[in-house]
Design a protein around this motif. Structure first.
Motif, PDB file in Angstrom:
ATOM      1  N   GLU A   1       0.842  -1.189   0.000  1.00  0.00           N
ATOM      2  CA  GLU A   1       0.000   0.000   0.000  1.00  0.00           C
ATOM      3  C   GLU A   1       0.879   1.241   0.000  1.00  0.00           C
ATOM      4  O   GLU A   1       1.932   1.277   0.636  1.00  0.00           O
ATOM      5  CB  GLU A   1      -0.917   0.007   1.221  1.00  0.00           C
ATOM      6  CG  GLU A   1      -1.904   1.176   1.229  1.00  0.00           C
ATOM      7  CD  GLU A   1      -2.867   1.118   2.399  1.00  0.00           C
ATOM      8  OE1 GLU A   1      -3.894   1.820   2.346  1.00  0.00           O
ATOM      9  OE2 GLU A   1      -2.597   0.378   3.351  1.00  0.00           O
TER      10      GLU A   1
ATOM     11  N   GLY B   1      -2.776   3.784  -3.623  1.00  0.00           N
ATOM     12  CA  GLY B   1      -2.891   2.477  -4.243  1.00  0.00           C
ATOM     13  C   GLY B   1      -2.756   1.378  -3.208  1.00  0.00           C
ATOM     14  O   GLY B   1      -2.034   1.530  -2.210  1.00  0.00           O
TER      15      GLY B   1
ATOM     16  N   LEU C   1      -2.808  -3.112  -2.851  1.00  0.00           N
ATOM     17  CA  LEU C   1      -2.894  -4.471  -3.373  1.00  0.00           C
ATOM     18  C   LEU C   1      -2.930  -5.438  -2.205  1.00  0.00           C
ATOM     19  O   LEU C   1      -2.089  -5.360  -1.301  1.00  0.00           O
ATOM     20  CB  LEU C   1      -1.686  -4.786  -4.260  1.00  0.00           C
ATOM     21  CG  LEU C   1      -1.513  -6.233  -4.720  1.00  0.00           C
ATOM     22  CD1 LEU C   1      -2.627  -6.633  -5.685  1.00  0.00           C
ATOM     23  CD2 LEU C   1      -0.143  -6.438  -5.367  1.00  0.00           C
TER      24      LEU C   1
ATOM     25  N   ASN D   1      -8.408 -11.598  -3.562  1.00  0.00           N
ATOM     26  CA  ASN D   1      -7.414 -10.594  -3.927  1.00  0.00           C
ATOM     27  C   ASN D   1      -8.088  -9.283  -4.298  1.00  0.00           C
ATOM     28  O   ASN D   1      -9.223  -9.272  -4.800  1.00  0.00           O
ATOM     29  CB  ASN D   1      -6.564 -11.105  -5.094  1.00  0.00           C
ATOM     30  CG  ASN D   1      -5.966 -12.467  -4.812  1.00  0.00           C
ATOM     31  OD1 ASN D   1      -5.087 -12.614  -3.975  1.00  0.00           O
ATOM     32  ND2 ASN D   1      -6.478 -13.490  -5.493  1.00  0.00           N
TER      33      ASN D   1
ATOM     34  N   LEU E   1      -7.318  -5.005  -5.717  1.00  0.00           N
ATOM     35  CA  LEU E   1      -6.481  -3.922  -6.224  1.00  0.00           C
ATOM     36  C   LEU E   1      -7.345  -2.678  -6.342  1.00  0.00           C
ATOM     37  O   LEU E   1      -8.449  -2.727  -6.884  1.00  0.00           O
ATOM     38  CB  LEU E   1      -5.903  -4.282  -7.593  1.00  0.00           C
ATOM     39  CG  LEU E   1      -5.109  -3.175  -8.300  1.00  0.00           C
ATOM     40  CD1 LEU E   1      -3.840  -2.836  -7.519  1.00  0.00           C
ATOM     41  CD2 LEU E   1      -4.777  -3.574  -9.740  1.00  0.00           C
TER      42      LEU E   1
ATOM     43  N   GLY F   1     -10.693  -0.026  -9.439  1.00  0.00           N
ATOM     44  CA  GLY F   1     -10.140  -1.238  -8.850  1.00  0.00           C
ATOM     45  C   GLY F   1     -11.019  -2.429  -9.124  1.00  0.00           C
ATOM     46  O   GLY F   1     -12.005  -2.351  -9.870  1.00  0.00           O
TER      47      GLY F   1
ATOM     48  N   VAL G   1      -4.460 -13.335  -8.368  1.00  0.00           N
ATOM     49  CA  VAL G   1      -3.809 -12.032  -8.511  1.00  0.00           C
ATOM     50  C   VAL G   1      -3.677 -11.646  -9.974  1.00  0.00           C
ATOM     51  O   VAL G   1      -3.870 -10.482 -10.356  1.00  0.00           O
ATOM     52  CB  VAL G   1      -2.425 -12.048  -7.826  1.00  0.00           C
ATOM     53  CG1 VAL G   1      -1.654 -10.765  -8.115  1.00  0.00           C
ATOM     54  CG2 VAL G   1      -2.573 -12.237  -6.324  1.00  0.00           C
TER      55      VAL G   1
ATOM     56  N   LEU H   1      -6.559  -9.609 -11.618  1.00  0.00           N
ATOM     57  CA  LEU H   1      -6.948  -8.292 -11.129  1.00  0.00           C
ATOM     58  C   LEU H   1      -6.889  -7.248 -12.244  1.00  0.00           C
ATOM     59  O   LEU H   1      -6.032  -7.296 -13.125  1.00  0.00           O
ATOM     60  CB  LEU H   1      -6.038  -7.852  -9.989  1.00  0.00           C
ATOM     61  CG  LEU H   1      -6.241  -8.583  -8.657  1.00  0.00           C
ATOM     62  CD1 LEU H   1      -5.113  -8.254  -7.690  1.00  0.00           C
ATOM     63  CD2 LEU H   1      -7.592  -8.223  -8.037  1.00  0.00           C
TER      64      LEU H   1
END
Length: 377
Positions: free
Chosen positions: A229, A246, A248, A285, A287, A310, A316, A319
């Protein structure tokens, strides 16, 4: 305006710190220690007191929200070990969340499948933080999440949604008679150069975290989680700040195990996709990227315009940024704290009106002591 400035100074005096950075002894209003989805506002009493020549801080508080969410916590902390470079503490936290949104798992979940559940949980945690520099910290914690209880939603301002156990009766969570207890632990490394955590205008925070959850009773829900982050605040021109964020989150369950939906990362609501309702999307997951421009209209009032993008996914590699929202807002703040904000967010599913008493990118992960249940930003 002078009356507003006077009110902000009074609020800062009542809520703020001593000159040396330590919190004051005495009672304080508990206004922001509630999870996403609690309603427009929550409030309750809090009390802090320094013990043993100001070496140990005792803190306790309780609150109730608009939708009758309830929380209570007790904390003992030693924040001045090694001249303040080491913090050690323990906390017990109880919460009763009466109307938690759920839409089903995955990025293709339907708004028409909206449902609700009630979650009650108790946690005991020990934590420590080592600060080799004032802006750099290594944080660790270990705790017990004691058999969270899932029940039918209740409370005021019901929205007429069905119960989660009725809409998704085959979810692994509902295949057991009661939820297991979890032992969890995590480690994180964070750099924080913001000029003020509650209302930053320059600097940023950057964090990497790793955690593990072990199912103590069922051997069904063991998993690991990793997070990256970052947020950066840029004074673009006089009276204008650009905020970029941002985040993840990646979850990795053990072979034959799964992540229960109340511990899966979620998107939607006041801090991520502001054009969607709370917990609109959840999966293993996550994002999300956010950009926000803030213009100082008065000394204590900012106008804001924002864009969010997002998604969630089971892997992953799947995403993307397909879920988007945008909007405008107003922030009421003191020199270093956001006292209130009102956001109007728009997405393909309509408008959301959001009122909160904190900054949208306040980075609660940097100071949160117990595990977030349900997992919410």
């Amino acid at each position: 305006p002078r009356p507003l400035a006077k009110a902000m100074r009074y609020a800062e005096k009542r809520m703020g710190n001593r000159g040396d950075g330590d919190v004051k002894n005495g009672f304080y209003p508990e206004l922001s220690n509630m999870v996403t989805g609690a309603g427009w506002i929550s409030a309750g009493p809090g009390y802090r007191h320094w013990l043993f020549n100001d070496q140990v801080l005792f803190d306790t508080s309780a609150a109730i929200s608009w939708r009758l969410y309830k929380m209570a916590q007790v904390r003992l902390e030693m924040p001045k070990v090694a001249a303040g470079r080491v913090v050690v503490g323990t906390q017990v936290r109880w919460q009763d969340l009466t109307q938690v949104n759920n839409f089903g798992e995955g990025p293709d979940s339907l708004e028409a499948d909206r449902n609700e559940y009630r979650l009650t949980s108790t946690e005991v945690v020990g934590y420590s933080s080592v600060k080799p520099r004032s802006w750099l910290s290594l944080d660790g914690r270990g705790g017990l999440l004691d058999s969270p209880e899932l029940r039918d939603s209740t409370g005021p301002f019901r929205r007429g949604n069905p119960q989660t156990r009725e809409v998704f009766p085959n979810d692994p969570v509902y295949q057991v008679s009661e939820q297991p207890s979890f032992v969890y632990g995590d480690l994180s490394l964070a750099a924080d150069t913001r000029d003020a955590r509650g209302h930053p205008t320059r600097g940023g925070f950057y964090r990497a975290g790793w955690s593990t959850f072990v199912d103590q009773d069922r051997d069904l829900f063991n998993f690991r989680r990793s997070e990256l982050e970052a947020a950066h605040f840029i004074p673009a021109m006089p009276h204008v700040t650009l905020a970029l964020h941002g985040w993840l989150v990646a979850s990795n369950p053990s072979e034959g195990h799964t992540v229960p939906f109340y511990l899966q990362p979620s998107l939607g609501g006041a801090n991520t996709l502001r054009g969607y309702p709370n917990y609109r999307f959840h999966d293993r997951n996550l994002l999300v990227l956010n950009a926000e421009g803030r213009v100082a209209v008065f000394t204590h009032v900012d106008a804001a315009v924002f864009v969010d993008a997002g998604n969630v996914a089971p892997r992953v590699g799947d995403l993307n940024l397909h879920q988007k929202s945008y909007g405008v807002g107003v922030r009421l703040h003191s020199r270093g704290s956001t006292m209130a904000r009102l956001d109007f967010g728009r997405s393909r599913e309509g408008w959301q009106i959001l009122f909160r008493t904190n900054d949208p990118f306040r980075a609660s992960r940097l100071s949160r002591r117990t595990a977030p249940v349900p997992f919410a930003p």
